[in-house]
Enzyme design. Structure first.
Site, PDB file in Angstrom:
ATOM      1  N   LYS A  24      -3.286  -9.836  10.250  1.00 35.97           N
ATOM      2  CA  LYS A  24      -2.474  -8.681  10.690  1.00 35.97           C
ATOM      3  C   LYS A  24      -2.856  -7.420   9.919  1.00 35.97           C
ATOM      4  O   LYS A  24      -3.079  -6.368  10.508  1.00 35.97           O
ATOM      5  CB  LYS A  24      -0.984  -8.970  10.464  1.00 35.97           C
ATOM      6  N   ASN A  25      -2.948  -7.537   8.605  1.00 40.16           N
ATOM      7  CA  ASN A  25      -3.172  -6.334   7.795  1.00 40.16           C
ATOM      8  C   ASN A  25      -4.592  -5.802   7.911  1.00 40.16           C
ATOM      9  O   ASN A  25      -4.888  -4.717   7.415  1.00 40.16           O
ATOM     10  CB  ASN A  25      -2.832  -6.601   6.324  1.00 40.16           C
ATOM     11  N   CYS A 118      11.602   1.192   4.999  1.00 39.93           N
ATOM     12  CA  CYS A 118      11.609  -0.074   5.736  1.00 39.93           C
ATOM     13  C   CYS A 118      12.405  -1.074   4.941  1.00 39.93           C
ATOM     14  O   CYS A 118      12.996  -0.751   3.919  1.00 39.93           O
ATOM     15  CB  CYS A 118      10.199  -0.559   6.000  1.00 39.93           C
ATOM     16  N   ARG A 123       9.306   3.776   1.388  1.00 36.12           N
ATOM     17  CA  ARG A 123       7.840   3.645   1.355  1.00 36.12           C
ATOM     18  C   ARG A 123       7.220   5.016   1.564  1.00 36.12           C
ATOM     19  O   ARG A 123       6.854   5.390   2.675  1.00 36.12           O
ATOM     20  CB  ARG A 123       7.375   2.616   2.389  1.00 36.12           C
ATOM     21  N   ASP A 306       2.876 -10.026  -0.880  1.00 32.33           N
ATOM     22  CA  ASP A 306       3.222 -10.651   0.399  1.00 32.33           C
ATOM     23  C   ASP A 306       3.404 -12.164   0.281  1.00 32.33           C
ATOM     24  O   ASP A 306       3.926 -12.793   1.205  1.00 32.33           O
ATOM     25  CB  ASP A 306       2.132 -10.355   1.454  1.00 32.33           C
ATOM     26  N   ARG A 398       6.291 -10.138  13.943  1.00 30.36           N
ATOM     27  CA  ARG A 398       5.392  -9.033  13.575  1.00 30.36           C
ATOM     28  C   ARG A 398       4.112  -9.557  12.947  1.00 30.36           C
ATOM     29  O   ARG A 398       3.081  -8.877  12.989  1.00 30.36           O
ATOM     30  CB  ARG A 398       6.083  -8.113  12.557  1.00 30.36           C
TER      31      ARG A 398
END
Ligand code: UD1
Length: 418
Positions: A24-25, A118, A123, A306, A398
């Site tokens: 994803k990142n 968020c 952020r 993460d 997500r």
């Protein structure tokens, strides 16, 4: 959309092999990079995630054509026809800010909106904006709207902290800028390397990605290419943590073991056997696990923030105590409340959390509060007694492509109910 939930019957050790999804990142900045490329781009191993759909809606709004079928994202960029990204689209995901660098660089002016705070706390994007200003951007900020213009030129940039997003935004702004850009104290995450590899395959000249100094020589144009997105190291860590917590044994295929050494080292400290061979990681766990003494999140190659929630879930039933220190985000222990409701013994104090291992967790209804926090509750549910119901799945979706399917293939008892 109707609210879905995952219903998990805990206590079944995970066993078997899995192939990890694309990262994803990594794919999100690659999608932003599509703004810079003429012609066709194909991203292979593109995960079907809600954040990926949000990014492709932005690309479509800007004038590109996007189609995702069976892990293959095809993008056609025949010219950017719009330079404003609406506020609703910007708010859909925090990483929409990585469209700023490429859109400005490509069109000379653009209007975006602050992505806002968020679930992990405030952020800010001050480093992104400061760097772009040094590259010649004029940025007018009012009520969350960013009106930006300027013809970008290369610059010598020093980041006060190795921000992943700022490093990506600067690289994306610099590849078509006039002259040379050097980023000092750049983020060293593997996803930066993947972005540079992709851009270089399109004709860019980026070197040093993956080290703390990245050098970009501006070029006149980029041409689309076919590129395979790197494997998702955090998804890999998630399934390894689930196997560890359930006393299972799994082989994660198609991953990059070298990107995960800080995490696999913790599994070893917990008493798991971990071997890696080429692009595979094998993990064998037997319960009870032993607590690793101390986990401190740090920029890469340190322990990734993460993976903090994932390892916290895996520690709930480990013998002994583990102290976590979260140094990257202010508010990243929101999963702890629900872990405590499942029976975990966790004490929080500011950026520290101490987990004292307990004999058992018991299933109950829990709510994902953010992406990795949701994954932590999933891991806890798999290792708990009885039934866990995990709600607020929009957070999980997500970042995880069909997690219930992957987990069922490893022997978990898990269903998604809408
Ligand atoms: C990325 C990852 C996210 C990961 C994080 C840290 C993506 C899409 N997301 O997020 O999963 O948890 O890296 O590895 O790749 N900061 C500032 N000012 C700035 C930019 C950042 O103060 O201009 C602060 C942030 O608030 C945070 C820290 O720096 O406390 C790290 O942020 P950063 O590395 O930028 O993370 P992201 O790119 O947002």
């Amino acid at each position: 959309m109707a609210e879905s939930k995952l219903v998990i019957e805990g206590g079944h050790p995970l066993r078997g092999e899995l192939t990890v999804q694309g990262a994803k990142n990594s794919v999100l900045p690659l999608l932003s990079a599509a703004v810079l490329c003429d012609g066709d781009i194909v991203l292979e191993r593109c995960p079907a995630l809600s954040d990926v759909y949000a990014a492709s809606r932005i690309l479509t709004h800007l004038g590109c054509r996007c189609r995702l079928t069976q892990g293959r994202m095809e993008i056609r960029n025949t010219g950017i026809t719009c330079t404003e990204i609406p506020e609703t689209m910007m708010h859909e995901m925090r990483s929409s800010i990585t469209f700023l660098g490429p859109l400005l660089s490509r069109s000379g002016s653009c209007t975006l909106y602050l992505p806002g705070g968020c679930e992990l706390g405030p952020r800010p994007i001050d480093m992104h904006l400061h760097a772009l200003r040094q590259m010649g951007a004029e940025i007018h900020e009012s009520h969350g709207m960013l009106q930006v213009q300027g013809r970008l030129r290369g610059a010598e940039l020093h980041l006060p902290f190795p921000s992943v997003g700022a490093t990506e935004n600067i690289i994306l702004a610099a590849v078509l800028a006039r002259g040379q850009t050097r980023i000092h104290n750049a983020a060293r995450e593997p996803e930066i390397r993947d972005l540079a590899d992709f851009l270089n395959a399109c004709g860019a000249r980026v070197s040093g990605a993956g080290t703390d100094t990245v050098f970009v020589q501006g070029v006149d144009r980029l041409q689309g290419c076919t590129y395979r997105v790197m494997p998702d190291r955090i998804a890999a860590a998630t399934y390894l943590a689930a196997a560890a917590a359930t006393g299972g044994s799994v082989c994660v295929q198609d991953c990059c073991p070298g990107d995960l050494t800080a995490v696999t080292e913790v599994f070893r400290q917990m008493g798991c056997r971990v071997y890696s061979h080429e692009n595979r990681i094998y993990l064998q766990s037997s319960l009870p696990l032993h607590a690793a003494p101390y986990i401190r999140t740090m920029p890469h190659p340190g322990f990734p923030t993460d993976a903090q929630a994932l390892l916290m879930a895996a520690h709930c039933k480990a013998r002994g105590s583990c102290m976590f220190e979260e140094t990257i985000f202010d508010s990243r222990y929101r999963h702890a409340d629900d872990l405590i409701r499942m029976g975990a013994d966790i004490r929080l104090s500011g950026r520290a959390a101490v987990v004292h291992g307990v004999q058992r967790l018991s299933g109950t209804t829990v709510h994902a509060t953010d992406l990795r926090g949701g994954a932590a509750l999933l891991i806890a549910g798999l290792s708990a007694e009885g039934i866990t119901e995990l709600t607020e799945l929009s957070h999980l979706d997500r970042g995880y492509e069909n997690p219930e399917h992957v987990l069922r293939s490893l022997g978990a008892k898990i269903e998604r109910i809408t």
